[in-house]
Design a protein around this motif. Structure first.
Motif, PDB file in Angstrom:
ATOM      1  N   THR A  27      24.610 -24.848  -1.266  1.00  0.00           N
ATOM      2  CA  THR A  27      24.827 -23.687  -2.127  1.00  0.00           C
ATOM      3  C   THR A  27      25.951 -22.816  -1.566  1.00  0.00           C
ATOM      4  N   GLY A  28      25.925 -22.613  -0.245  1.00  0.00           N
ATOM      5  CA  GLY A  28      26.969 -21.808   0.394  1.00  0.00           C
ATOM      6  C   GLY A  28      28.351 -22.436   0.243  1.00  0.00           C
TER       7      GLY A  28
ATOM      8  N   GLY B  44      39.293 -20.563 -21.249  1.00  0.00           N
ATOM      9  CA  GLY B  44      38.685 -19.288 -21.635  1.00  0.00           C
ATOM     10  C   GLY B  44      37.367 -19.009 -20.955  1.00  0.00           C
ATOM     11  N   SER B  45      36.985 -19.828 -19.979  1.00  0.00           N
ATOM     12  CA  SER B  45      35.708 -19.618 -19.289  1.00  0.00           C
ATOM     13  C   SER B  45      35.963 -19.043 -17.906  1.00  0.00           C
ATOM     14  N   CYS B  46      35.077 -18.174 -17.465  1.00  0.00           N
ATOM     15  CA  CYS B  46      35.235 -17.514 -16.169  1.00  0.00           C
ATOM     16  C   CYS B  46      34.550 -18.328 -15.066  1.00  0.00           C
ATOM     17  N   GLY B  47      35.321 -18.736 -14.065  1.00  0.00           N
ATOM     18  CA  GLY B  47      34.765 -19.537 -12.963  1.00  0.00           C
ATOM     19  C   GLY B  47      33.745 -18.770 -12.147  1.00  0.00           C
ATOM     20  N   LEU B  48      33.933 -17.456 -12.031  1.00  0.00           N
ATOM     21  CA  LEU B  48      32.962 -16.671 -11.256  1.00  0.00           C
ATOM     22  C   LEU B  48      31.647 -16.543 -12.018  1.00  0.00           C
ATOM     23  N   ARG B  49      31.737 -16.375 -13.325  1.00  0.00           N
ATOM     24  CA  ARG B  49      30.496 -16.308 -14.115  1.00  0.00           C
ATOM     25  C   ARG B  49      29.763 -17.641 -14.049  1.00  0.00           C
ATOM     26  N   ALA B  50      30.524 -18.750 -14.185  1.00  0.00           N
ATOM     27  CA  ALA B  50      29.903 -20.079 -14.112  1.00  0.00           C
ATOM     28  C   ALA B  50      29.228 -20.276 -12.754  1.00  0.00           C
ATOM     29  N   THR B  51      29.901 -19.840 -11.689  1.00  0.00           N
ATOM     30  CA  THR B  51      29.339 -19.997 -10.338  1.00  0.00           C
ATOM     31  C   THR B  51      28.092 -19.123 -10.178  1.00  0.00           C
ATOM     32  N   ALA B  52      28.144 -17.906 -10.699  1.00  0.00           N
ATOM     33  CA  ALA B  52      26.984 -17.009 -10.585  1.00  0.00           C
ATOM     34  C   ALA B  52      25.760 -17.621 -11.267  1.00  0.00           C
TER      35      ALA B  52
ATOM     36  N   ILE C 263      25.151 -20.813 -11.695  1.00  0.00           N
ATOM     37  CA  ILE C 263      24.683 -21.944 -10.891  1.00  0.00           C
ATOM     38  C   ILE C 263      23.928 -21.445  -9.657  1.00  0.00           C
ATOM     39  N   VAL C 264      24.478 -20.457  -8.967  1.00  0.00           N
ATOM     40  CA  VAL C 264      23.837 -19.971  -7.737  1.00  0.00           C
ATOM     41  C   VAL C 264      22.502 -19.301  -8.071  1.00  0.00           C
ATOM     42  N   GLY C 265      22.440 -18.605  -9.200  1.00  0.00           N
ATOM     43  CA  GLY C 265      21.169 -18.020  -9.632  1.00  0.00           C
ATOM     44  C   GLY C 265      20.125 -19.110  -9.852  1.00  0.00           C
ATOM     45  N   TYR C 266      20.563 -20.198 -10.476  1.00  0.00           N
ATOM     46  CA  TYR C 266      19.650 -21.325 -10.691  1.00  0.00           C
ATOM     47  C   TYR C 266      19.201 -21.923  -9.352  1.00  0.00           C
ATOM     48  N   LEU C 267      20.153 -22.150  -8.460  1.00  0.00           N
ATOM     49  CA  LEU C 267      19.827 -22.778  -7.172  1.00  0.00           C
ATOM     50  C   LEU C 267      18.894 -21.898  -6.342  1.00  0.00           C
ATOM     51  N   ALA C 268      19.105 -20.592  -6.405  1.00  0.00           N
ATOM     52  CA  ALA C 268      18.243 -19.684  -5.638  1.00  0.00           C
ATOM     53  C   ALA C 268      16.797 -19.773  -6.125  1.00  0.00           C
ATOM     54  N   GLY C 269      16.621 -20.104  -7.387  1.00  0.00           N
ATOM     55  CA  GLY C 269      15.270 -20.208  -7.928  1.00  0.00           C
ATOM     56  C   GLY C 269      14.654 -21.578  -7.757  1.00  0.00           C
ATOM     57  N   GLN C 270      15.388 -22.520  -7.164  1.00  0.00           N
ATOM     58  CA  GLN C 270      14.909 -23.902  -7.080  1.00  0.00           C
ATOM     59  C   GLN C 270      14.283 -24.277  -5.748  1.00  0.00           C
ATOM     60  N   SER C 271      14.252 -23.376  -4.776  1.00  0.00           N
ATOM     61  CA  SER C 271      13.575 -23.715  -3.518  1.00  0.00           C
ATOM     62  C   SER C 271      12.107 -23.333  -3.654  1.00  0.00           C
ATOM     63  N   ALA C 272      11.288 -23.877  -2.787  1.00  0.00           N
ATOM     64  CA  ALA C 272       9.876 -23.469  -2.801  1.00  0.00           C
ATOM     65  C   ALA C 272       9.666 -22.314  -1.844  1.00  0.00           C
ATOM     66  N   GLY C 273      10.755 -21.780  -1.315  1.00  0.00           N
ATOM     67  CA  GLY C 273      10.642 -20.649  -0.400  1.00  0.00           C
ATOM     68  C   GLY C 273       9.947 -21.012   0.898  1.00  0.00           C
TER      69      GLY C 273
END
Ligand code: SF4
Length: 408
Positions: free
Chosen positions: A377-378, A306-314, A316-326
């Motif tokens: 991430t990619g 009952g869980s959406c793989g695309l939502r789960a991936t989104a 995770i990717v949102g988290y990863l995008a916020g984890q670099s120091a830019g």
């Protein structure tokens, strides 16, 4: 996805010669219990002894890259004044194995560090750990006369703090950010000296191989994937936590060990946030580098029907995008754009061309950072597009089959 329910450090391996169980001297075992379980650590001399046993064992790194342990040791041995670092940063949010090990069996990790340092004749030895492991490590060091040269350095709890060059950077300059990935730490690491960085679980295995030998290690697992590894299981499982499994164990069997019927799982994220999705039809794959489910840092996250793989991936990717120091372009611009596009797809009815844009962005960010964070991430996103292809088509038309399935 739900989170892990419990932490269980268990073992499924045959006992070493003295009857002790690997990784199980007892919860927060002190030095006396540790020595009673495993016996004393044989003195290591610089040279081929430990390297030979490690090569025979086939032990590979348990931090993610899976590089042969003996090769890393040999590469570092060629330089002067080497440094040895135990890496317990465990930045992966879904991993608990290293912290679990440091809290329950710190002496085994310290033994592994001392064995590696002895084989390299290294005087400078560091243990880089998160704050939640530091007390047990310091307590263990205080019990040992042979641990006085070891320095404990605190690792910040960020995703990239455990990347090998970030570990060296943190110890040298107090900045836990990766540096140039083309730089070989075995040649020039901490203060320009040859530096060996090993994950703490790897070091615990080194401690056992130093005691019982490479042939003993090969007594468990498969010829391609000898020994055992720790895995952290979470997500839509009945009981999650840390398990010790034999090399070559199938993903479906790991789920069963967590009292979860593989038929109730629609996909599994294997290897962590830089890992890959495994579809339900491939849960018979072995959790090993050559078995179809590369274990990475030993992480399994189950996705229920009952869980959406695309939502789960989104998420995770949102988290990863916020984890670099830019520090680098792909993390400053590429990953936020990628996270935004995956989120649009997960939300349903994305603008036309979103899926193509996502695929393009994964290519644009690859190979252009100072570390592999954008590449990992990619890769995760590409595996989601592949494994959840039907879901991608449904979301494009504004439907989510996981939610529909749950309601029916
Ligand atoms: S690629 Fe990203 S995570 Fe890696 S060093 Fe550059 S900014 Fe940091």
């Amino acid at each position: 996805m739900s989170t892990a329910q419990a932490v269980v450090l268990s073992t499924r391996t045959p006992s070493p010669p003295d009857g002790a169980w690997p990784f199980a001297a007892g919860g927060s075992a002190g030095l006396a219990a540790h020595l009673a379980a495993y016996g004393p650590l044989p003195a290591q001399r610089p040279g081929a002894g430990l390297v030979r046993e490690l090569e025979l064992s086939g032990l590979t790194g348990r931090g993610g890259a899976g590089f042969p342990v003996w090769r890393k040791l040999t590469a570092t041995a060629t330089g002067h004044q080497p440094v040895v670092i135990g890496n317990g940063a465990e930045g992966e949010p879904r991993s608990q194995k290293d912290t679990n090990l440091l809290q329950h069996a710190p002496h085994l990790v310290i033994d592994g560090l001392l064995a590696a340092a002895g084989a390299l004749a290294a005087d400078d030895v560091y243990l880089y750990v998160r704050a939640d492991s530091a007390d047990s490590v310091r307590r263990a060091l205080a019990e040992r006369p042979d641990g006085t040269q070891m320095q404990v350095v605190l690792a910040p709890h960020t995703f990239i703090s455990g990347e090998a060059s970030a570990v060296v950077n943190a110890i040298e300059r107090g900045i836990a950010l990766p540096t140039d990935k083309r730089h070989r730490l075995s040649a020039a690491g901490l203060h320009g000296r040859p530096t060996l960085v090993h994950n703490v679980e790897t070091l615990a295995h080194v401690a056992l191989v130093a005691r019982y030998g490479g042939a003993w290690f090969r007594g468990t697992g498969t010829p391609d994937d000898p020994g055992t590894r720790l895995v952290t299981v979470s997500g839509d499982v009945r009981i999650g936590g840390v398990l010790e499994i034999a090399g070559g164990t199938r993903v479906a069997d790991v789920l069963r060990a967590c009292q979860t019927d593989p038929a109730e799982v629609s996909a599994v994220l294997v290897g962590g946030y830089h890992g890959q999705w495994l579809p339900a039809g491939e849960l018979g794959a072995a959790l090993s580098p050559s078995g179809g489910a590369t274990p990475g840092a030993g992480i399994i996250v189950a996705l229920g029907a009952g869980s959406c793989g695309l939502r789960a991936t989104a998420e995770i990717v949102g988290y990863l995008a916020g984890q670099s120091a830019g520090q680098c372009g792909p993390c400053m611009f590429g990953l936020p754009a990628l996270a935004g596009a995956v989120d649009l797809l997960a939300a349903g009815r994305p603008p036309s061309g979103t899926t193509d844009r996502i695929a393009r962005l994964t290519t644009t960010v690859a190979g252009r950072g100072a570390c592999h964070h954008p590449d990992g991430t990619g890769r995760l996103v590409l595996s989601a597009l592949d494994v959840f292809a039907e879901e991608v088509a449904a979301h494009t038309h504004g439907r989510c089959t996981a939610v529909v399935g749950r309601r029916s």
